[in-house]
Motif scaffolding. Structure first.
Motif, PDB file in Angstrom:
ATOM      1  N   ARG A 117     -16.302 -31.289 -13.284  1.00 50.35           N
ATOM      2  CA  ARG A 117     -16.520 -32.313 -14.624  1.00 50.35           C
ATOM      3  C   ARG A 117     -15.798 -31.798 -15.840  1.00 50.35           C
ATOM      4  O   ARG A 117     -14.990 -32.646 -16.570  1.00 50.35           O
ATOM      5  N   GLN A 118     -15.817 -30.604 -15.781  1.00 48.83           N
ATOM      6  CA  GLN A 118     -14.845 -29.753 -17.073  1.00 48.83           C
ATOM      7  C   GLN A 118     -13.392 -30.210 -17.132  1.00 48.83           C
ATOM      8  O   GLN A 118     -12.794 -30.600 -18.131  1.00 48.83           O
ATOM      9  N   PHE A 119     -12.949 -30.089 -15.964  1.00 46.66           N
ATOM     10  CA  PHE A 119     -11.498 -30.531 -15.786  1.00 46.66           C
ATOM     11  C   PHE A 119     -11.453 -32.054 -16.129  1.00 46.66           C
ATOM     12  O   PHE A 119     -10.301 -32.538 -16.821  1.00 46.66           O
ATOM     13  N   HIS A 120     -12.033 -32.787 -15.499  1.00 45.89           N
ATOM     14  CA  HIS A 120     -12.228 -34.322 -15.587  1.00 45.89           C
ATOM     15  C   HIS A 120     -12.312 -34.779 -17.227  1.00 45.89           C
ATOM     16  O   HIS A 120     -11.340 -35.746 -17.647  1.00 45.89           O
ATOM     17  N   VAL A 121     -13.386 -34.271 -17.872  1.00 45.50           N
ATOM     18  CA  VAL A 121     -13.674 -34.689 -19.287  1.00 45.50           C
ATOM     19  C   VAL A 121     -12.866 -34.008 -20.216  1.00 45.50           C
ATOM     20  O   VAL A 121     -12.393 -34.618 -21.038  1.00 45.50           O
ATOM     21  N   VAL A 122     -12.843 -32.653 -20.030  1.00 46.17           N
ATOM     22  CA  VAL A 122     -12.587 -32.026 -21.260  1.00 46.17           C
ATOM     23  C   VAL A 122     -10.948 -31.850 -21.077  1.00 46.17           C
ATOM     24  O   VAL A 122     -10.058 -31.882 -22.242  1.00 46.17           O
ATOM     25  N   GLN A 123     -10.557 -31.273 -20.133  1.00 45.68           N
ATOM     26  CA  GLN A 123      -8.903 -30.970 -19.700  1.00 45.68           C
ATOM     27  C   GLN A 123      -8.092 -32.326 -19.447  1.00 45.68           C
ATOM     28  O   GLN A 123      -7.046 -32.429 -19.495  1.00 45.68           O
ATOM     29  N   GLU A 124      -9.281 -33.558 -18.971  1.00 45.88           N
ATOM     30  CA  GLU A 124      -8.309 -34.472 -18.517  1.00 45.88           C
ATOM     31  C   GLU A 124      -7.472 -34.472 -17.574  1.00 45.88           C
ATOM     32  O   GLU A 124      -6.040 -34.846 -17.646  1.00 45.88           O
ATOM     33  N   PHE A 125      -7.688 -33.623 -16.558  1.00 45.62           N
ATOM     34  CA  PHE A 125      -6.948 -33.302 -15.521  1.00 45.62           C
ATOM     35  C   PHE A 125      -7.612 -33.373 -14.169  1.00 45.62           C
ATOM     36  O   PHE A 125      -8.726 -32.803 -13.951  1.00 45.62           O
ATOM     37  N   ASP A 126      -7.192 -33.999 -13.106  1.00 50.14           N
ATOM     38  CA  ASP A 126      -7.755 -34.533 -11.997  1.00 50.14           C
ATOM     39  C   ASP A 126      -7.198 -34.317 -10.736  1.00 50.14           C
ATOM     40  O   ASP A 126      -7.363 -34.472  -9.479  1.00 50.14           O
ATOM     41  N   ASN A 127      -5.842 -33.535 -10.853  1.00 46.35           N
ATOM     42  CA  ASN A 127      -5.033 -33.280  -9.612  1.00 46.35           C
ATOM     43  C   ASN A 127      -5.213 -31.813  -9.279  1.00 46.35           C
ATOM     44  O   ASN A 127      -4.374 -30.978  -9.389  1.00 46.35           O
ATOM     45  N   TRP A 128      -6.289 -31.769  -8.678  1.00 42.55           N
ATOM     46  CA  TRP A 128      -6.888 -30.291  -8.154  1.00 42.55           C
ATOM     47  C   TRP A 128      -7.367 -30.484  -6.934  1.00 42.55           C
ATOM     48  O   TRP A 128      -8.036 -31.697  -6.318  1.00 42.55           O
ATOM     49  N   GLY A 129      -7.883 -29.458  -6.168  1.00 41.47           N
ATOM     50  CA  GLY A 129      -8.585 -29.740  -4.855  1.00 41.47           C
ATOM     51  C   GLY A 129      -9.453 -28.167  -4.810  1.00 41.47           C
ATOM     52  O   GLY A 129      -9.412 -27.464  -5.827  1.00 41.47           O
ATOM     53  N   VAL A 130     -10.391 -28.358  -3.985  1.00 41.31           N
ATOM     54  CA  VAL A 130     -11.422 -27.282  -3.732  1.00 41.31           C
ATOM     55  C   VAL A 130     -11.342 -26.764  -2.132  1.00 41.31           C
ATOM     56  O   VAL A 130     -10.820 -27.486  -1.499  1.00 41.31           O
ATOM     57  N   ALA A 131     -11.721 -25.347  -2.392  1.00 51.05           N
ATOM     58  CA  ALA A 131     -11.631 -24.474  -1.013  1.00 51.05           C
ATOM     59  C   ALA A 131     -12.616 -23.379  -1.340  1.00 51.05           C
ATOM     60  O   ALA A 131     -12.978 -22.975  -2.288  1.00 51.05           O
ATOM     61  N   PRO A 132     -13.029 -22.860  -0.090  1.00 52.31           N
ATOM     62  CA  PRO A 132     -13.699 -21.539  -0.487  1.00 52.31           C
ATOM     63  C   PRO A 132     -12.982 -20.573  -0.995  1.00 52.31           C
ATOM     64  O   PRO A 132     -11.711 -20.448  -0.810  1.00 52.31           O
ATOM     65  N   MET A 133     -13.294 -19.450  -1.489  1.00 47.21           N
ATOM     66  CA  MET A 133     -12.817 -18.144  -1.999  1.00 47.21           C
ATOM     67  C   MET A 133     -12.264 -17.718  -1.043  1.00 47.21           C
ATOM     68  O   MET A 133     -12.907 -17.264   0.126  1.00 47.21           O
ATOM     69  N   PRO A 134     -10.970 -16.866  -1.261  1.00 47.16           N
ATOM     70  CA  PRO A 134     -10.722 -15.846  -0.153  1.00 47.16           C
ATOM     71  C   PRO A 134     -11.620 -14.660  -0.178  1.00 47.16           C
ATOM     72  O   PRO A 134     -12.213 -14.211  -1.235  1.00 47.16           O
ATOM     73  N   THR A 135     -11.937 -13.605   0.671  1.00 44.30           N
ATOM     74  CA  THR A 135     -12.519 -12.475   1.054  1.00 44.30           C
ATOM     75  C   THR A 135     -11.990 -11.598   1.523  1.00 44.30           C
ATOM     76  O   THR A 135     -10.669 -11.721   2.032  1.00 44.30           O
TER      77      THR A 135
END
Length: 485
Positions: free
Chosen positions: A295-313
């Protein structure tokens, strides 16, 4: 004749003046009743005060309140943000001046003990409670002695850290989803590639060196190495433990990224917002944080071109976060003078809050099941899937023995340092060289306070913290407590 004319004119002027005054009085009175023009309110309107400690929920709460007030013109919600929520609430407690409602900050057991928080069983019947995600109701979270004291907000299966990746950076450097790292070594390899191909203009990652963020990162990434300690307790030995191989290795990994130039150097001194902005403008390819950041990226930064994945271990093994780590909720003053109006708002919220405040804004995952709505960014459902995978219920000793609630407060009250977050901050900034030694001191202080308090409290034993039927990465269910009784 002239006297009659003057008398007539004088009389006419008086009538006009009196008429104007009467009109002014009427308008003034009408304004006061209706709450228009001069901002005053109808005497019949009840105003409820509400303090919110969660910045990411501001927009959603504003929308909810606007909708509620439109449908209930006799009730107004005066919402106030709480930048220092604990101080603010404790001051209100001491002055006997609590708001009608607030989002939780002070431990529930403490509020129940001083009769400050209202029992909500009238609203949360068994039928209503069944509408919420498993794990929502737990002792000293949303309930006390089996009764409900908190209106649940976020899902208990949330708040696990995940990895965000910047698709603009990926496209620029020719990276694909196949390049998303799953191990620390892979992260170093793709990180060096990012540095080389961007001529040093883009860092592999940026961090936010806050104590809470370091504590959570060490616990989560470290659970891939030391899974039997999901936070600060070892449920196999039944004692506090913060000195683990997983936490030490994770802190060292963060320091190595910083020293090797694979982490933006400003990471050790910037806050959450600055770190998010660094990622959003393409100065970092990866960012590790919680589910609320979308939500912060979308509303505050106005940036939506991102993806998500688990963190590396370290070796690519899975990691996890303890579900229900915090019972995000709305609590009600037991001394509110407007319970019927508060009840009306909470009953309205049962139908509308989770969709309006969470799903429609993308602020996080709601505690209620089967919530509709339209998320403002498409990655919301990817986050939902990851959180359900990574946030796993673990044993809660207070569910096994309610006396643990007060016991935990007693032994933790003896500590000068309540966690390892500040130690990692000092390590990353170069102010602490012997991290293992520093965390070892904290670990020993916790054990000393724990065992000392055990001797003082006959209602709690170390067995209350030992769960032989728990297997890390497998959800610990309510019926499993009964197996140990």
């Amino acid at each position: 004749m002239k006297k009659l004319c003057w008398l007539f004119l004088t009389l006419l002027l008086a009538i006009l003046v009196l008429g104007a005054c009467s009109s002014d009085d009427s308008q003034s009175s009408g304004s006061s009743d209706s709450g228009n023009n001069d901002g005053s309110e109808d005497e019949d309107v009840v105003t409820l005060t509400f303090w919110n400690r969660y910045p990411e929920l501001r927009g959603g709460f504003a929308n909810l309140i606007e909708q509620f007030e439109a449908e209930h013109p006799g009730i107004k919600i005066e919402s106030q943000e709480a930048p220092e929520p604990e101080t603010q609430l404790r001051t209100a407690l001491s002055e006997n001046n609590l708001p009608d409602m607030w989002t939780n900050i002070v431990e529930l057991s403490e509020l129940v003990e001083v009769d400050a928080v209202k029992n909500l069983d009238e609203i949360f019947t068994d039928e209503v409670k069944a509408q919420f995600v498993d794990g929502t109701w737990f002792e000293n979270g949303t309930t006390a002695d089996g009764s409900v004291y908190g209106f649940p907000l976020a899902s208990p299966r949330s708040k696990a850290f995940i990895m965000y990746y910047n698709k603009d950076v990926f496209d620029m450097l020719g990276l694909t989803e196949a390049d998303i790292p799953t191990t620390w070594e892979e992260f170093r390899e793709v990180g060096q590639r990012i540095i080389d191909e961007s001529n040093g203009a883009i860092y592999p990652t940026v961090w936010n060196n806050a104590n809470w963020a370091n504590e959570q990162m060490a616990a989560m990434m470290g659970s891939a190495i030391t899974p039997e300690v999901p936070w600060q307790e070892n449920y196999k030995t039944g004692e506090p433990q913060v000195l683990t191989e997983g936490k030490i290795e994770t802190a060292k990994f963060l320091k190595e990224l910083l020293d090797e130039g694979l982490m933006a150097p400003q990471s050790i001194e910037i806050g959450l917002g600055e770190a998010e902005a660094t990622f959003a403008v393409g100065q970092a390819a990866f960012y590790w944080s919680g589910d609320w950041v979308g939500r912060q990226f979308h509303v505050v930064q106005e940036f939506d071109n991102w993806g998500v994945a688990p963190m590396p271990t370290k070796d690519g093994n899975p990691y996890y976060y303890r579900a229900g780590s915090e019972a995000t909720s709305i609590q009600v003053s037991n001394h509110t003078e407007h319970w019927e109006e508060v009840k009306t708002f909470l009953e309205y919220s049962l139908e509308h809050l989770h969709e309006t405040v969470y799903v429609d804004t993308g602020a996080g995952l709601p505690a209620k099941k089967d919530v509709g709505g339209e998320p403002p960014f498409e990655q919301y459902f990817d986050i939902l899937e990851l959180e359900n995978e990574l946030s796993i219920p673990v044993p809660k000793p207070e569910e096994f023995n309610p006396a643990v609630v007060e016991f935990n407060r007693d032994w933790r009250g003896k500590l000068e340092v309540g966690g390892i977050g500040d130690a990692i901050v000092g390590y990353l900034t170069g102010n602490i060289d012997d991290l293992e030694g520093e965390i070892g001191k904290i670990d020993q202080a916790m054990k000393d306070a724990f065992y000392e308090t055990l001797e003082e409290n006959p209602d709690v034993s170390q067995d209350d913290y030992i769960y032989p039927n728990w297997v890390p990465f497998e959800p610990y269910t309510v019926d499993m407590y009964d197996e140990l009784r």
